[in-house]
Each structure stands twice: as C-alpha cells, then as structure tokens.
Motif scaffolding. Structure first.
Motif, mmCIF file in Angstrom:
data_model
loop_
_atom_site.group_PDB
_atom_site.id
_atom_site.type_symbol
_atom_site.label_atom_id
_atom_site.label_comp_id
_atom_site.label_asym_id
_atom_site.label_seq_id
_atom_site.Cartn_x
_atom_site.Cartn_y
_atom_site.Cartn_z
ATOM 1 N N GLN A 34 -1.692 -20.448 15.470
ATOM 2 C CA GLN A 34 -1.558 -21.842 15.061
ATOM 3 C C GLN A 34 -1.628 -21.979 13.544
ATOM 4 O OE1 GLN A 34 -4.606 -23.972 17.179
ATOM 5 N NE2 GLN A 34 -3.645 -23.684 19.184
ATOM 6 N N SER A 35 -2.541 -21.242 12.928
ATOM 7 C CA SER A 35 -2.672 -21.294 11.468
ATOM 8 C C SER A 35 -1.416 -20.747 10.797
ATOM 9 C CB SER A 35 -3.899 -20.493 11.021
ATOM 10 O OG SER A 35 -5.075 -21.023 11.568
ATOM 11 N N PHE A 36 -0.836 -19.685 11.381
ATOM 12 C CA PHE A 36 0.400 -19.132 10.833
ATOM 13 C C PHE A 36 1.532 -20.151 10.910
ATOM 14 C CE2 PHE A 36 4.483 -17.105 11.977
ATOM 15 C CZ PHE A 36 4.786 -16.554 10.735
ATOM 16 N N ALA A 37 1.614 -20.885 12.021
ATOM 17 C CA ALA A 37 2.666 -21.893 12.170
ATOM 18 C C ALA A 37 2.528 -22.982 11.108
ATOM 19 C CB ALA A 37 2.616 -22.500 13.573
ATOM 20 N N LEU A 38 1.286 -23.371 10.815
ATOM 21 C CA LEU A 38 1.062 -24.364 9.765
ATOM 22 C C LEU A 38 1.508 -23.828 8.409
ATOM 23 C CD1 LEU A 38 -2.460 -25.697 10.817
ATOM 24 C CD2 LEU A 38 -0.289 -26.912 10.979
ATOM 25 N N TRP A 39 1.158 -22.577 8.113
ATOM 26 C CA TRP A 39 1.542 -21.972 6.832
ATOM 27 C C TRP A 39 3.059 -21.881 6.714
ATOM 28 C CZ3 TRP A 39 4.183 -17.332 5.965
ATOM 29 C CH2 TRP A 39 4.255 -16.923 4.624
ATOM 30 N N LEU A 40 3.717 -21.453 7.775
ATOM 31 C CA LEU A 40 5.164 -21.266 7.755
ATOM 32 C C LEU A 40 5.884 -22.586 7.527
ATOM 33 C CD1 LEU A 40 7.147 -18.865 8.154
ATOM 34 C CD2 LEU A 40 7.373 -19.600 10.534
ATOM 35 N N ASP A 41 5.286 -23.695 8.006
ATOM 36 C CA ASP A 41 5.929 -25.002 7.920
ATOM 37 C C ASP A 41 5.688 -25.682 6.578
ATOM 38 O OD1 ASP A 41 7.474 -27.074 9.267
ATOM 39 O OD2 ASP A 41 5.639 -28.256 9.229
ATOM 40 N N GLU A 42 4.816 -25.115 5.755
ATOM 41 C CA GLU A 42 4.443 -25.779 4.509
ATOM 42 C C GLU A 42 5.567 -25.790 3.486
ATOM 43 O OE1 GLU A 42 0.920 -24.074 2.930
ATOM 44 O OE2 GLU A 42 -0.388 -24.898 4.474
ATOM 45 N N HIS A 43 6.382 -24.719 3.426
ATOM 46 C CA HIS A 43 7.409 -24.627 2.391
ATOM 47 C C HIS A 43 8.527 -23.691 2.855
ATOM 48 C CE1 HIS A 43 9.222 -24.027 -1.602
ATOM 49 N NE2 HIS A 43 8.627 -25.152 -1.929
ATOM 50 N N ASP A 44 9.768 -23.987 2.420
ATOM 51 C CA ASP A 44 10.914 -23.154 2.826
ATOM 52 C C ASP A 44 10.764 -21.714 2.349
ATOM 53 O OD1 ASP A 44 12.030 -25.350 3.983
ATOM 54 O OD2 ASP A 44 13.347 -25.825 2.314
ATOM 55 N N SER A 45 10.116 -21.520 1.201
ATOM 56 C CA SER A 45 9.967 -20.172 0.650
ATOM 57 C C SER A 45 9.120 -19.278 1.538
ATOM 58 C CB SER A 45 9.355 -20.243 -0.750
ATOM 59 O OG SER A 45 8.038 -20.773 -0.704
ATOM 60 N N HIS A 46 8.251 -19.873 2.369
ATOM 61 C CA HIS A 46 7.391 -19.073 3.223
ATOM 62 C C HIS A 46 8.205 -18.326 4.278
ATOM 63 C CE1 HIS A 46 3.566 -21.633 2.251
ATOM 64 N NE2 HIS A 46 4.123 -21.066 1.189
ATOM 65 N N ALA A 47 9.231 -18.972 4.811
ATOM 66 C CA ALA A 47 10.092 -18.302 5.801
ATOM 67 C C ALA A 47 10.852 -17.142 5.159
ATOM 68 C CB ALA A 47 11.066 -19.309 6.417
ATOM 69 N N GLN A 48 11.341 -17.335 3.932
ATOM 70 C CA GLN A 48 12.046 -16.269 3.230
ATOM 71 C C GLN A 48 11.105 -15.101 2.937
ATOM 72 O OE1 GLN A 48 13.611 -18.205 -0.228
ATOM 73 N NE2 GLN A 48 14.923 -19.595 0.931
ATOM 74 N N ALA A 49 9.886 -15.423 2.508
ATOM 75 C CA ALA A 49 8.912 -14.372 2.221
ATOM 76 C C ALA A 49 8.542 -13.619 3.494
ATOM 77 C CB ALA A 49 7.662 -14.979 1.581
ATOM 78 N N MET A 50 8.494 -14.326 4.619
ATOM 79 C CA MET A 50 8.149 -13.681 5.887
ATOM 80 C C MET A 50 9.239 -12.710 6.311
ATOM 81 S SD MET A 50 5.543 -13.708 7.823
ATOM 82 C CE MET A 50 5.108 -12.924 9.372
ATOM 83 N N ASP A 51 10.505 -13.090 6.115
ATOM 84 C CA ASP A 51 11.618 -12.182 6.452
ATOM 85 C C ASP A 51 11.527 -10.895 5.636
ATOM 86 O OD1 ASP A 51 12.620 -13.970 8.261
ATOM 87 O OD2 ASP A 51 14.055 -14.866 6.875
#
Length: 279
Positions: A34-51
């Motif tokens: 759940q905490s990861f989902a919140l972090w991922l939704d905070e900013h578009d750059s987070h999804a790019q960094a995760m990839d």
C-alpha cells in the motif's frame, strides 16, 4: 538536465531501488504494498525510476543468491570500486535485505494524554507534531519500517514529516488514516471516526477483518472531511470541515448545531453536566 532535476531523478531512482528490494523480499507485507502504491502515485517520475530500477535489478539477479556472510560483504566492498556507482548501490541494497532481520531494533512506544479542558502539543521522535484536544489519548509506536499512532480516545491533529520509507499510520476505531506528507485532524467517538485534512493528502482505509465488509480505501485532499461510521462513510461540505477545526483557534462553532449536540460538545471541556430541563 539541470542540477535540480538531476537531484530529483537521483532521489527517485534511489527510492525505486529500495522499493524493489522491499517488494521482492520474503517479508514484504500488505502495508508495504500500500505504501509503495502511494509513492508510485505521487509523481510521474517515480514510475520511470521504477522501470529503470527493475531493469538494473534483473541485470543483477544473481546477487540475490549471495549469502549474507562477512566474507561476501568484504568481497562486495573490495570489488565495488570496479563497478558503476549505481550497480554497487544496488548490490548493497540486496545485501541489506538479507541482513535486515538481524539489524532492526525493537519498536519503541510512548503514550501521550491531555486532561479535560487541556490542549497539548507533542513533538514526536521524527519531528512530526501531534496536538491533542481535550481529554485525549494516543499511543505512538515507531519501528524501522513504519510510524504508527493509535488514537484511543478524543481528538488529535497531526503535522507529519514526510518519510516514504516509513509510512505514518493512525488507527482510530475501525479506520486507518495514512499520511502522504500532510496535516490532518481526527475526532474519535463511540460511533464514528471523523477525519479532516488541513494540508496535503491522506488515505483512509477500513480495518474491518470480515471478508466482504471492508470498504474501498479513499483519498482525501485539503479541506475535505470524511465521517466513518458503522452505517457507512459520509463526506460533509468543506464549510463544515472548517468549522470542525475551530477548536485549534479556541472556538466552538455551533452554526445550525442541534442543542443536544451542542451540550455534548460543551461537556467535553468540563466536568459539569448540563441538563436540558424543557424538552
């Protein structure tokens, strides 16, 4: 890429590597997800960094099978100077996953109370602030992976220091409120949990244990309010939310408030009982 954007990218990339290590560990919990989902939704750059972090992790998949011994730690330290900095950091994160159960300390709990008629402000260990209204009681427990507050009685306002690696949860009755770097107020009674957001965003979820009974989690933004009761969740208007926080200004706003409810609110601040003689 200017210096500020470069710094933001590096911070997002480091956080993403940490999330990969956390989510692929055997000890990952539902709260972690759940905490990861919140972090991922905070900013578009987070999804790019995760990839990017997932690609790097897959390239280093063999590292996950290294036993966490002093010999392998020394080898990692000696060889890291020949590796790119990001790869060395990822290797250290993997080893940290193996060692984590050995180095984490026991959770530390503290209790804070306010007397009837008292308003008390408490600075928590991480720099967050809890302001207790009259006759209130909280239990604060800080562990390595989370910050947890149990509102056992009364009303409290929280100003939370952001820390994506240690989410800030408040449990009140059958409701959990998770902060996303924010400020919010919670008023707990026997029947309802009343949540008002004064800054940022919070996530409200149901702690009900019965399958099929838990309500869908919802996100509340600034000036939004939610009342969680046994009969459902209600979202009053923003004007009502402002009036509900008047106690922080030393006021009680009774606009259109039924007289019995006004008496109930007045009795929160004094020992004397008020009786309505005429129905």
């Amino acid at each position: 890429m200017n210096q500020q954007r470069k710094l933001q990218y590096e911070q997002a990339h480091d956080a993403a590597l940490g999330w990969v290590a956390c989510l692929r560990a055997d000890t990952v919990s539902e709260e972690d997800r759940q905490s990861f989902a919140l972090w991922l939704d905070e900013h578009d750059s987070h999804a790019q960094a995760m990839d990017a972090a997932l690609e790097l992790w897959d390239d280093l998949g063999v590292v996950r099978h290294i036993p966490a011994t002093s010999e392998t730690l020394n080898q990692a330290a000696n060889s890291s100077k020949w590796l790119p900095a990001s790869i060395a950091a990822a290797a250290c994160l993997v080893l940290a996953v193996f060692l984590w159960p050995q180095i984490q300390s026991d959770p530390v709990s503290n209790e804070y109370r306010s007397a009837m008629g008292e308003q008390r402000t408490v600075e928590l260990p991480d720099g967050s602030v809890a302001r207790l209204n009259t006759n209130s009681h909280i239990v604060v427990t800080y562990a390595q992976d989370q910050r947890h507050v149990d509102l056992q009685q009364g009303e409290a306002w929280f100003q939370v220091q952001p820390n994506k690696q240690r989410p800030f949860h408040v449990d009140a009755g059958a409701t959990r409120i998770t902060a996303v770097g924010t400020a919010f107020n919670i008023y707990l009674t026997d029947l309802v949990t009343d949540v008002t957001v004064t800054e940022g965003v919070v996530r409200v979820s149901d702690l009900g244990q019965l399958a099929g009974r838990a309500r869908t989690p919802t996100m509340l933004h600034q000036n939004q309010r939610l009342i969680a009761g046994i009969d459902g969740w209600e979202s009053p208007s923003s004007d009502e939310a402002s009036n509900h926080l008047a106690w922080q200004r030393g006021e009680l706003v009774a606009d259109q408030m039924p007289l019995p409810l006004l008496i109930e609110q007045l009795e929160r601040y004094q020992d004397k009982k008020i009786i309505i003689a005429d129905p």
